[in-house]
Motif scaffolding. Structure first.
Motif, PDB file in Angstrom:
ATOM      1  N   GLN A  53       0.844  -1.162  -0.094  1.00 24.41           N
ATOM      2  CA  GLN A  53      -0.032  -0.040   0.079  1.00 24.41           C
ATOM      3  C   GLN A  53       0.821   1.347  -0.102  1.00 24.41           C
ATOM      4  N   LEU A  54       1.975   1.343   0.894  1.00 25.59           N
ATOM      5  CA  LEU A  54       2.808   2.462   0.876  1.00 25.59           C
ATOM      6  C   LEU A  54       3.547   2.397  -0.574  1.00 25.59           C
ATOM      7  N   TRP A  55       3.780   1.432  -1.135  1.00 27.50           N
ATOM      8  CA  TRP A  55       4.364   1.540  -2.462  1.00 27.50           C
ATOM      9  C   TRP A  55       3.416   1.989  -3.523  1.00 27.50           C
ATOM     10  N   ILE A 108       1.613  -1.127  -8.480  1.00 29.56           N
ATOM     11  CA  ILE A 108       2.764  -0.522  -8.291  1.00 29.56           C
ATOM     12  C   ILE A 108       3.500  -0.250  -9.671  1.00 29.56           C
ATOM     13  N   GLY A 109       3.624  -1.089 -10.341  1.00 27.78           N
ATOM     14  CA  GLY A 109       4.536  -1.135 -11.843  1.00 27.78           C
ATOM     15  C   GLY A 109       3.873  -0.290 -12.665  1.00 27.78           C
ATOM     16  N   VAL A 110       2.396   0.092 -12.672  1.00 27.95           N
ATOM     17  CA  VAL A 110       1.883   0.870 -13.385  1.00 27.95           C
ATOM     18  C   VAL A 110       2.019   2.411 -13.128  1.00 27.95           C
ATOM     19  N   ARG A 111       2.203   2.491 -11.656  1.00 30.47           N
ATOM     20  CA  ARG A 111       2.244   3.771 -10.898  1.00 30.47           C
ATOM     21  C   ARG A 111       3.856   4.255 -11.311  1.00 30.47           C
ATOM     22  N   ALA A 112       4.799   3.367 -11.626  1.00 31.70           N
ATOM     23  CA  ALA A 112       5.963   3.528 -11.941  1.00 31.70           C
ATOM     24  C   ALA A 112       6.086   3.985 -13.389  1.00 31.70           C
ATOM     25  N   LEU A 113       5.073   3.634 -14.224  1.00 37.76           N
ATOM     26  CA  LEU A 113       5.220   4.090 -15.594  1.00 37.76           C
ATOM     27  C   LEU A 113       4.528   5.440 -15.757  1.00 37.76           C
ATOM     28  N   LEU A 114       3.529   5.715 -14.991  1.00 42.40           N
ATOM     29  CA  LEU A 114       2.870   7.090 -14.453  1.00 42.40           C
ATOM     30  C   LEU A 114       4.078   8.018 -14.303  1.00 42.40           C
ATOM     31  N   GLY A 115       4.870   7.599 -13.331  1.00 44.63           N
ATOM     32  CA  GLY A 115       6.061   8.763 -12.791  1.00 44.63           C
ATOM     33  C   GLY A 115       7.005   8.633 -14.131  1.00 44.63           C
ATOM     34  N   LEU A 116       7.337   7.750 -14.908  1.00 44.06           N
ATOM     35  CA  LEU A 116       8.065   8.140 -16.239  1.00 44.06           C
ATOM     36  C   LEU A 116       7.339   8.934 -17.058  1.00 44.06           C
ATOM     37  N   GLY A 117       6.377   8.859 -17.223  1.00 44.59           N
ATOM     38  CA  GLY A 117       5.558   9.732 -18.282  1.00 44.59           C
ATOM     39  C   GLY A 117       5.171  11.132 -17.756  1.00 44.59           C
ATOM     40  N   GLY A 118       5.181  11.271 -16.295  1.00 48.46           N
ATOM     41  CA  GLY A 118       4.956  12.639 -15.707  1.00 48.46           C
ATOM     42  C   GLY A 118       6.350  13.233 -15.677  1.00 48.46           C
ATOM     43  N   ALA A 119       7.612  12.398 -15.805  1.00 42.03           N
ATOM     44  CA  ALA A 119       8.848  13.127 -15.492  1.00 42.03           C
ATOM     45  C   ALA A 119       9.185  13.635 -17.097  1.00 42.03           C
ATOM     46  N   ALA A 120       8.746  12.896 -18.106  1.00 42.13           N
ATOM     47  CA  ALA A 120       8.877  13.235 -19.576  1.00 42.13           C
ATOM     48  C   ALA A 120       8.177  14.716 -19.778  1.00 42.13           C
ATOM     49  N   LEU A 121       7.040  14.794 -19.070  1.00 45.35           N
ATOM     50  CA  LEU A 121       6.094  15.982 -19.225  1.00 45.35           C
ATOM     51  C   LEU A 121       6.505  17.233 -18.451  1.00 45.35           C
ATOM     52  N   ALA A 226      20.669   8.014  -7.194  1.00 43.64           N
ATOM     53  CA  ALA A 226      20.657   8.798  -6.161  1.00 43.64           C
ATOM     54  C   ALA A 226      19.354   9.426  -5.390  1.00 43.64           C
ATOM     55  N   LEU A 227      18.611   9.650  -6.274  1.00 45.48           N
ATOM     56  CA  LEU A 227      17.471  10.690  -6.066  1.00 45.48           C
ATOM     57  C   LEU A 227      16.434   9.712  -5.201  1.00 45.48           C
ATOM     58  N   LEU A 228      16.363   8.486  -5.942  1.00 45.07           N
ATOM     59  CA  LEU A 228      15.371   7.464  -5.370  1.00 45.07           C
ATOM     60  C   LEU A 228      15.777   7.154  -3.795  1.00 45.07           C
ATOM     61  N   THR A 229      16.929   6.581  -3.663  1.00 43.89           N
ATOM     62  CA  THR A 229      17.579   6.314  -2.418  1.00 43.89           C
ATOM     63  C   THR A 229      17.400   7.297  -1.444  1.00 43.89           C
ATOM     64  N   PHE A 230      17.851   8.555  -1.993  1.00 42.27           N
ATOM     65  CA  PHE A 230      17.754   9.577  -0.906  1.00 42.27           C
ATOM     66  C   PHE A 230      16.502   9.998  -0.531  1.00 42.27           C
ATOM     67  N   ILE A 231      15.337  10.251  -1.374  1.00 46.12           N
ATOM     68  CA  ILE A 231      14.154  10.356  -1.116  1.00 46.12           C
ATOM     69  C   ILE A 231      13.362   9.340  -0.196  1.00 46.12           C
ATOM     70  N   TYR A 232      13.695   8.208  -0.701  1.00 40.62           N
ATOM     71  CA  TYR A 232      13.083   7.195   0.018  1.00 40.62           C
ATOM     72  C   TYR A 232      13.652   7.257   1.611  1.00 40.62           C
ATOM     73  N   GLY A 233      14.970   7.266   1.657  1.00 39.14           N
ATOM     74  CA  GLY A 233      15.544   7.575   3.086  1.00 39.14           C
ATOM     75  C   GLY A 233      14.819   8.548   3.932  1.00 39.14           C
ATOM     76  N   VAL A 234      14.492   9.732   3.248  1.00 39.90           N
ATOM     77  CA  VAL A 234      14.062  10.822   3.952  1.00 39.90           C
ATOM     78  C   VAL A 234      12.630  10.570   4.394  1.00 39.90           C
ATOM     79  N   LYS A 235      11.697  10.074   3.379  1.00 39.41           N
ATOM     80  CA  LYS A 235      10.596   9.603   3.558  1.00 39.41           C
ATOM     81  C   LYS A 235      10.266   8.666   4.774  1.00 39.41           C
TER      82      LYS A 235
END
Length: 543
Positions: A53-55, A108-121, A226-235
């Motif tokens: 659920q968190l992911w 969870i996997g599809v939410r990652a694809l949404l993040g990919l599309g959002g990062a492009a936009l 770098a960004l994934l691990t840092f933001i994950y750790g902070v959250k």
């Protein structure tokens, strides 16, 4: 369609193009928060574990933040319009897949694809503003709209989610993306000119026929990791305290970030222009934006929870009332834009931070029985000040970036915002949680604390939501006592968190008044920036 405007100034076509580009930005920012109310319905259908659920909630934001720098650099190479269209296609397809996901793992996997599309936009929309609007005054207006749409989308997500869930199933919160993405795919090729760096190729030869470095996949992997691990750790730090795993993630993220920066120094075509980042005219506003998002995201959860759990509004009512503070933006943004035409914009930005500090200080005076108008007025003041400061910071940084590096510059800006938000959530969230736990340990009604089972006692001391769930199972008088103590403790913790935000905003104001003074001057209405603006070269465009 002909544009009857002065040379260098945008006309009707460019403003229509801006409106079209704001559609994906609104939806991408809405998707950050749109699942907040839908997650109970998702849980009923897909039965995710607590970790899954968190992911489901976090995966989109993690991938979005991790890929911003890569996508900004890629847009500079292959063309920002092309990347917007690709991002829209991915975002639309992933939205359909998310709506009809049949398992937690799939979602969870599809939410990652949404993040990919959002990062492009996201970085592409801001970078295209740099190339559509060459006149500093018009570009400032466009950036104001961009910032307002982004912040409004985050606030609007829960409202739209609550409205849809009253009539449809949870998948509808994703399907609303489809009409806007389809419109984007149809209209952008006609309204938005292509723009890219002068080299304009991913690999091989540039437009002059000279060989260039291939796109650096190693740097892309390093920035993502770098960004994934840092933001994950902070959250995780904000969620569970500074345990070994979050601490290790933060350290690993910093080490990977250091490696990424060292690699950029050795490349002829780095993903991040470190020389540009080192200039006050660009790096200064980026840092100011980090501080603004620190306060924005770090305090947002307190206001939402206060409206629901202390003011006792329904989730949908709380979401609607939380839009009222946006009225502060309607006043502060145009006033700051007018002032920026007359005085150094660093002073106007500093004034926005002062206003935000005043609003945060006002929030420290809120009590459990404060009238709703008092709370919303205070929120309007600090949100108005924050958005005014963020708008000017975006404008200054974007104006200081060379047009052929606009995508990378926009990605750095937005990555800074993500980092600032994560740090604010961790630091201010930890302040609120620590005060709440301490107060609840001391303030439980006599006889109640000792009578609770161990798990219930821990739940009461950890969160207001946990205290409400335990209170509902207690006898009426005891339950009312637990809830009253919990609401008092939460409000006290919220006040101290806002006090922390006020201190940071005072520091941000001082930074703007001193460090940023003279880096940008004032905007002019003549189509030329003040000399310090850094409007370095005309855009490289083509259809």
């Amino acid at each position: 369609m002909e544009n009857s405007h002065a040379p260098g100034r945008a006309g009707r076509k460019e403003w229509i193009a801006l409106g079209v580009l704001m559609l994906p930005l609104l939806l991408v920012s809405m998707d950050i928060s749109i699942l907040y109310f839908a997650i109970p319905y998702v849980s009923q259908d897909l039965a995710p574990s607590a970790t899954q659920q968190l992911w489901i909630l976090d995966m989109y934001g993690f991938v979005l933040a991790g890929l911003l720098i890569t996508m900004g650099a890629l847009g500079d190479r292959i063309g920002r319009r092309k990347l917007v269209l690709a991002g829209a296609a991915v975002f639309g397809a992933a939205s359909v897949a998310a709506a009809y996901a049949y398992s937690a793992e799939t979602l969870i996997g599809v939410r990652a694809l949404l993040g990919l599309g959002g990062a492009a936009l996201m970085p592409s929309t801001l970078a295209l503003i740099r190339n559509l609007f060459h006149d500093p005054k018009q570009r400032g207006q466009a950036v104001t709209i961009w910032t307002g749409v982004m912040t409004t989308g985050i606030s609007l997500g829960p409202v739209v989610s609550g409205l849809l869930l009253e009539h449809f199933w949870w998948g509808s919160v994703f399907l609303i993306n489809l009409p806007a993405m389809a419109l984007l795919l149809v209209l952008v090729p006609f309204l938005v000119p292509e723009s890219r760096s002068a080299a304009g190729a991913v690999n091989g030869a540039d437009e002059a026929g000279e060989e260039r470095e291939p796109f650096d996949l190693v740097s892309a992997g390093l920035s993502l990791a770098a960004l994934l691990t840092f933001i994950y750790g902070v959250k995780e730090w904000a969620r569970h305290g500074l345990a070994p795993v979050p601490a290790l993630a933060v350290v690993v993220g910093l080490a990977l970030g250091y490696t990424f920066v060292r690699r950029q120094k050795r490349l002829d075509e780095p993903m991040i222009d470190l020389e540009l980042l080192g200039r006050r005219a660009f790096g200064g506003p980026v840092f100011a934006n980090v501080l603004a998002m620190f306060a924005t995201v770090g305090t947002a959860v307190f206001l939402t929870q206060y409206l629901q759990s202390v003011q006792r509004l329904s989730p949908f009512e709380a979401a609607l009332w939380s839009l009222v503070p946006a009225s502060g933006v309607l006043v502060a943004a145009p006033v700051s834009a007018v002032l920026a035409q007359r005085i150094d914009r660093a002073y106007v930005m500093g004034g926005g931070f002062v206003l935000a500090a005043a609003g945060c200080s006002w929030m420290t005076q809120i009590r459990t029985d404060s009238p709703l108008w008092f709370v919303l007025a205070a929120a309007a003041v600090y949100i108005g000040g924050l958005v005014a400061a963020m708008t000017l910071a975006n404008e200054l940084a974007l104006g200081a970036a060379p047009p052929d590096r606009a995508g990378s510059a926009a990605a750095v800006l937005e990555s800074g915002q993500e980092l600032g938000g994560a740090l604010g959530m961790a630091a201010l969230g930890s302040i609120g949680a620590a005060v709440y736990s301490r107060d609840m340990a001391d303030a439980l009604p006599a006889g109640v604390g000792g009578a609770l089972p161990g798990g219930d006692a821990d739940a009461v001391r950890e969160t207001l939501g946990g205290a409400a769930a335990v209170a509902a199972r207690l006898p009426a008088e005891a339950g009312a006592g637990v809830l009253e103590s919990a609401r008092d403790a939460f409000t006290h913790g919220m006040g101290l968190a806002y006090a922390g935000a006020a201190v940071v905003m005072v520091g941000a104001a001082a930074y703007s008044f001193t460090v940023l003074r003279g880096t940008a001057g004032r905007a002019t209405g003549s189509g030329k920036a003040a000399p310090e603006q850094g409007d370095l070269a005309p855009a490289q465009t083509g259809t």
